[in-house]
Design a protein around this motif. Structure first.
Motif, PDB file in Angstrom:
ATOM      1  N   HIS A  11      44.523  99.545  25.385  1.00  0.00           N
ATOM      2  CA  HIS A  11      44.000  99.218  26.776  1.00  0.00           C
ATOM      3  C   HIS A  11      44.299  98.025  27.507  1.00  0.00           C
ATOM      4  N   LYS A  12      43.975  96.994  26.625  1.00  0.00           N
ATOM      5  CA  LYS A  12      44.306  95.554  27.158  1.00  0.00           C
ATOM      6  C   LYS A  12      45.779  95.362  27.566  1.00  0.00           C
ATOM      7  N   LEU A  13      46.769  95.977  26.814  1.00  0.00           N
ATOM      8  CA  LEU A  13      48.301  95.911  27.202  1.00  0.00           C
ATOM      9  C   LEU A  13      48.505  96.497  28.428  1.00  0.00           C
ATOM     10  N   TRP A  14      47.954  97.811  28.593  1.00  0.00           N
ATOM     11  CA  TRP A  14      48.206  98.436  29.583  1.00  0.00           C
ATOM     12  C   TRP A  14      47.675  97.933  31.121  1.00  0.00           C
ATOM     13  N   GLN A  15      46.556  97.273  30.919  1.00  0.00           N
ATOM     14  CA  GLN A  15      45.626  96.610  32.052  1.00  0.00           C
ATOM     15  C   GLN A  15      46.945  95.391  32.369  1.00  0.00           C
ATOM     16  N   GLU A  16      47.219  94.625  31.405  1.00  0.00           N
ATOM     17  CA  GLU A  16      48.074  93.436  31.598  1.00  0.00           C
ATOM     18  C   GLU A  16      49.530  93.915  32.345  1.00  0.00           C
TER      19      GLU A  16
END
Length: 129
Positions: free
Chosen positions: A114-119
Motif C-alpha cells: 500500500h505504501k509503495l502504491w501511494q508513493e
C-alpha cells in the motif's frame, strides 16, 4: 486486507483492518438490503508500479520470501513492474471491469505494498504537472 477498487476510469488501493470474512459478510448484507446483485469469485488482479519507486527491490525480495502464493511480480518493460495478486473479485455480476478485488497477505506485506502504491501515485502526479 487489501482492497482494490476498479472503476471505469481509475483504480484505488486501500489497506483495511477488517478481516476478509468480516468485509465480505458486510458487503453481502448491504447487497441484500439494497436489492443489488452480489457476485464473489476467486480471481486475480493486477496493477503497475514504476520500477523507480524506492522500495521496489525490497518488494521483490519480500514477495519471494513471504507471500509467493498470493503475489506475483513481473517486469512489463523498463519503466514498470506488474503486481498480480490472488484473491476474490466482487461485482454486480455484469461483464464489465468495474468492481472490488480483495486479498489477504501478511499485515507487513499489505502495509508495504500500500505504501509503495501511494508513493507511486505521488510520483505520477508530480510527473504529470
Amino acid at each position: 486486507m487489501l482492497k482494490l477498487t476498479y472503476t471505469e476510469g481509475s483504480f484505488y488501493l486501500e489497506c483495511l483492518s477488517l478481516s476478509l470474512e468480516e468485509w465480505v459478510a458486510k458487503r453481502a448484507i448491504l447487497s441484500l438490503r439494497i436489492g443489488k446483485p452480489f457476485c464473489l469469485e476467486p480471481s486475480t488482479a493486477s496493477f503497475l508500479l514504476p520500477v523507480d519507486v524506492p522500495g521496489v527491490e525490497k518488494l521483490r525480495m519480500e514477495a519471494r520470501r513471504v507471500d509467493g502464493e498470493i503475489i506475483d511480480l513481473s517486469g512489463c518493460d523498463a519503466e514498470y513492474l506488474e503486481v498480480t495478486l490472488r484473491g476474490s473479485w466482487l461485482s454486480d455480476g455484469t461483464e464489465d471491469n468495474v468492481g472490488v478485488f480483495v486479498t489477504m497477505m501478511s499485515d507487513r506485506m499489505e502495509f508495504f505494498l500500500h505504501k509503495l502504491w501511494q508513493e507511486s501515485q505521488v510520483c505520477t502526479s508530480v510527473l504529470s504537472e
